[in-house]
Design an enzyme around this catalytic site. Structure first.
Site, short mmCIF file in Angstrom:
data_model
loop_
_atom_site.label_atom_id
_atom_site.label_comp_id
_atom_site.label_asym_id
_atom_site.label_seq_id
_atom_site.Cartn_x
_atom_site.Cartn_y
_atom_site.Cartn_z
N LYS A 1 0.82 -1.21 0.00
CA LYS A 1 0.00 0.00 0.00
C LYS A 1 0.86 1.27 0.00
O LYS A 1 2.06 1.22 0.20
CB LYS A 1 -0.97 -0.04 1.19
CG LYS A 1 -1.97 -1.22 1.10
CD LYS A 1 -3.03 -1.02 0.05
CE LYS A 1 -3.78 -2.25 -0.42
NZ LYS A 1 -4.47 -3.07 0.54
C1 LIG Z 1 -5.55 -4.22 0.78
C2 LIG Z 1 -7.02 -4.03 0.84
C3 LIG Z 1 -7.77 -4.37 1.98
C4 LIG Z 1 -7.19 -5.15 3.13
O1 LIG Z 1 -6.19 -4.48 3.78
P1 LIG Z 1 -5.33 -5.28 4.90
O2 LIG Z 1 -4.59 -4.19 5.59
O3 LIG Z 1 -4.45 -6.23 4.16
O4 LIG Z 1 -6.30 -5.97 5.78
C5 LIG Z 1 -9.10 -4.05 2.02
N1 LIG Z 1 -9.71 -3.45 0.98
C6 LIG Z 1 -9.04 -3.12 -0.14
C7 LIG Z 1 -9.76 -2.44 -1.25
C8 LIG Z 1 -7.69 -3.42 -0.25
O5 LIG Z 1 -7.02 -3.14 -1.39
#
Ligand SMILES: *Cc1c(COP(=O)(O)O)cnc(C)c1O
Length: 386
Positions: free
Chosen positions: A184
């Site tokens: 991210k």
């Molecule tokens: C990455 C992601 C998540 C989950 O995030 P985590 O921190 O891995 O739990 C949820 N929604 C979207 C749209 C994502 O891209």
């Protein structure tokens, strides 16, 4: 051709993060403590939200948010099929039903008109996702929520920093959930943050994120702490570690610089791919407001002799790492079978799915990497033109 494989995503970590982690390890305090408190305070300041709670994933943040709102068995939550499973799985965890509303074919964000058609007396929340980092039509979604007395919770996993009408995502709805997963825009390896202006929601999430305990570890194990606590609810184990927060504190300070770099890459992609027959670049209203977590092109299958899957194989053969965001949730066996969904139930999500390819876009990429991606996409489109 590019000699070395270009990963689809990579974090950019500096000595600041490394030194802070080392300091944390040497301090002897590894779990939730002062670094988490600092990260929460600085994240709240960054978004302008009154309360920020650090958690160990965005999935945890979404689960806590819906639990705080009171989503439970028999309830429905309206969300998008164009997302990662976590968005809908947390609804299932609470015994509620995810009700999908189709996306706008231009932005691939949830379409407020489709949301309005899916809302009924069982609806307990609306859960939009800012796809790729471009903000949803929040005014329209908040209006629907207000008219029906339904809270809106944002999945902002892609949306840091994302602007909506000049405002940073974080104070637009009732509760906003961020992800600090390794790929991210801001990473702590694993981690997340949930922000809200509502004190009642903040209190409930704080309680539930750590066993439903009346006191956290910092208050129990430090000199001025007390061994005593009360269990007020069967809570979860969703707290973030100080080790992760040590990374996050410095990532947050770099978030605008990272964004500048991703925006520059998006501009280079646009310039290099806009005129390529058979390739559609993302349709974006305001390039500066977009968080650019993803750069999603669409392969125009009418103008090329190959489909999306072969297009991806050819990119990988040219050492370019790519991905697909997302396989719509309604075509996955679990959701398809549980709710008897057909691929055509969400035609815009489905049409997009057959064409989308996410190209690498991250601050660590060099201009040369970006050129390699552009050259590879142009090459393949030329080779396989109809
Ligand atoms: C990455 C992601 C998540 C989950 O995030 P985590 O921190 O891995 O739990 C949820 N929604 C979207 C749209 C994502 O891209």
């Amino acid at each position: 051709m590019r000699g070395e494989f270009l990963p689809f995503a990579q974090p950019l970590l500096g000595n600041e993060e490394i030194d802070e982690v080392v300091q944390c390890l040497r301090s002897g305090w590894l779990t939730t403590g002062l670094k988490v408190k600092q990260f929460e305070r600085e994240f709240a300041e960054f978004t302008g939200a009154r309360h920020a709670l650090a958690v160990n994933s965005c999935t945890a943040a979404l689960h806590l948010a819906l639990e705080a709102i009171g989503v439970g068995p028999g309830d429905e939550v309206v969300t998008t099929p164009m997302t990662f499973t976590a968005t809908a799985a947390v609804i299932e965890h609470l015994g509620a039903r995810p009700v999908f509303a189709d996306v706008d074919p231009k932005t691939l964000n949830i379409d407020p008109a489709a949301v309005a058609r899916r809302v009924n007396e069982r609806t307990k929340a609306i859960l939009p996702v800012h796809f790729a980092g471009q903000a949803c039509d929040m005014d329209a979604l908040m209006t629907i929520g207000r008219e029906h007395g339904i809270p809106v919770v944002e999945d902002a996993a892609h949306a840091i920093p994302t602007l909506y009408k000049g405002r940073l995502v974080g104070t637009l709805s009732d509760i906003t959930c961020f992800s600090f997963y390794a790929t991210k825009n801001l990473t702590t390896g694993e981690g997340g943050m949930v922000v809200t202006d509502r004190e009642d929601f903040a209190d409930r999430m704080k309680l539930m994120h750590l066993h439903g305990m009346s006191r956290d570890a910092w208050k129990r194990y430090t000199q001025n702490g007390s061994w005593s606590y009360e269990i007020l609810a069967p809570g979860f184990k969703y707290n973030l570690t100080d080790i992760a927060a040590a990374i996050g504190i410095h990532q947050l300070r770099k978030v605008h610089a990272f964004h500048q770099r991703r925006l520059a890459i998006a501009d280079q992609y646009d310039a290099g791919l806009r005129d390529v027959p058979g390739i559609r670049v993302p349709q974006v209203e305001d390039r500066h407001a977009h968080g650019w977590h993803l750069y999603v092109i669409q392969v125009d299958t009418e103008r090329l002799s190959i489909g999306r899957d072969v297009f991806i194989e050819k990119l990988i053969a040219r050492n370019i790492g790519v991905s697909v965001h997302f396989i719509p949730l309604h075509v996955h066996p679990y959701y398809r079978e549980r709710y008897a969904l057909q691929p055509g139930d969400f035609p815009h999500a489905m049409a997009a799915y057959e064409r989308i390819v996410s190209l690498p876009i991250y601050a660590k990429m060099e201009d040369e990497d970006v050129r390699h991606v552009i050259d590879a996409v142009r090459d393949i489109a030329k080779e396989d033109r109809r």
